[in-house]
Design an enzyme around this catalytic site. Structure first.
Site, mmCIF file in Angstrom:
data_model
loop_
_atom_site.group_PDB
_atom_site.id
_atom_site.type_symbol
_atom_site.label_atom_id
_atom_site.label_comp_id
_atom_site.label_asym_id
_atom_site.label_seq_id
_atom_site.Cartn_x
_atom_site.Cartn_y
_atom_site.Cartn_z
ATOM 1 N NE ARG A 1 -3.467 2.450 2.722
ATOM 2 C CZ ARG A 1 -4.492 2.903 2.023
ATOM 3 N NH1 ARG A 1 -4.952 2.193 0.994
ATOM 4 N NH2 ARG A 1 -5.065 4.057 2.313
ATOM 5 C CB SER B 1 -7.398 -0.047 -1.319
ATOM 6 O OG SER B 1 -8.792 0.151 -1.363
ATOM 7 C CD GLU C 1 -9.020 -2.282 -4.437
ATOM 8 O OE1 GLU C 1 -9.332 -1.581 -3.460
ATOM 9 O OE2 GLU C 1 -9.435 -2.069 -5.597
#
Length: 249
Positions: A117, A142, A191
């Site tokens: 991330r 995410s 993702e």
């Protein structure tokens, strides 16, 4: 063995035998290779759908697809807000949308492995973080199995009055991560998404002039005791009573 499957294994185990942060420090692979790896991860995600996926509704699918486009903005703004009393009807809509996305996640494939991330974090928080501390994200989190994708999200400095610094996270996912690559409009991002209130224990920190690299592992909230805990967004220390007030019901 299928070449594409070999590439996927390479993607999923990028850091298995490497030193911390090696994968995210490496020069970016070609756009063609990254695109292919993302496509393979999408295929893996679809192939990994279990029995729970048969219960996912059209509304839940639509919510996840919208989340990857723009829905995340409203959902995360609401989840991070210190006062939602002024949201009115928009608040009710946001709560319903959040519940729908969370319900969908529970029916999507779990992912265990390494993800990344890229983001910007308040310098005031970074300066006091130590190994063993726990970061709590009140919003959806995410991540991507591709370090190249993660780095894209920390390129542009946000428009904020706060002093921020670029942070690249290397996330060891033991629990809580669900792949939305099979549904996401942005499937090229490979993702892996976490529901609100995810807990991440810091295992390693490396500070440089331009970046801070932070290694974290997912932990259950119930397993966090006698540990310094911070709200990743606000930078504030999380107290038990304050934390419970953040849970979206």
């Amino acid at each position: 063995m299928n070449t594409r499957f070999l590439l996927l294994l390479c993607c999923l185990s990028f850091t298995t035998f490497s030193q911390p942060f090696d994968a995210i420090k490496q020069p970016n692979r070609s756009e063609e290779e990254v695109t292919q790896l993302a496509e393979d991860f999408k295929d893996w995600s679809k192939a990994s759908n279990g029995w729970r996926y048969s219960f996912i509704t059209a509304n839940e699918k639509e919510a996840v697809e919208d989340f990857s486009i723009s829905g995340y903005q409203t959902a995360n703004d609401y989840l991070r807000a210190t006062d939602t009393s002024t949201w009115g009807v928009a608040g009710a809509d946001a709560r319903q949308y959040i519940r729908t996305v969370k319900s969908a996640l529970n029916k999507l494939p779990k992912y265990k492995g390494t993800a990344y991330r890229g983001t910007w974090v308040k310098l005031s928080l970074l300066n006091k973080l130590e190994e063993g501390d726990v970061l709590v994200e009140p919003a959806f989190t995410s991540t991507s199995t591709l370090p190249e994708v993660a780095k894209r999200f920390s390129v542009v400095h946000p428009n904020s009055p706060q002093r921020l610094k670029r942070v690249l996270f290397e996330v060891k996912i033991n629990q809580g991560g669900h792949t939305i690559a099979g549904l996401s409009e942005y499937s090229k991002e490979a993702e892996v998404l976490f529901a609100p209130n995810a807990h991440f224990r810091i295992t390693q920190i490396e500070r440089t002039s331009n970046h801070t690299y932070i290694g974290v592992e997912t932990v259950k909230a119930s397993a966090v005791k006698n540990t310094q805990k911070y709200n990743l967004y606000s930078g504030e220390e999380v107290e038990a009573s304050f934390w419970h007030s953040l849970v979206c019901t």
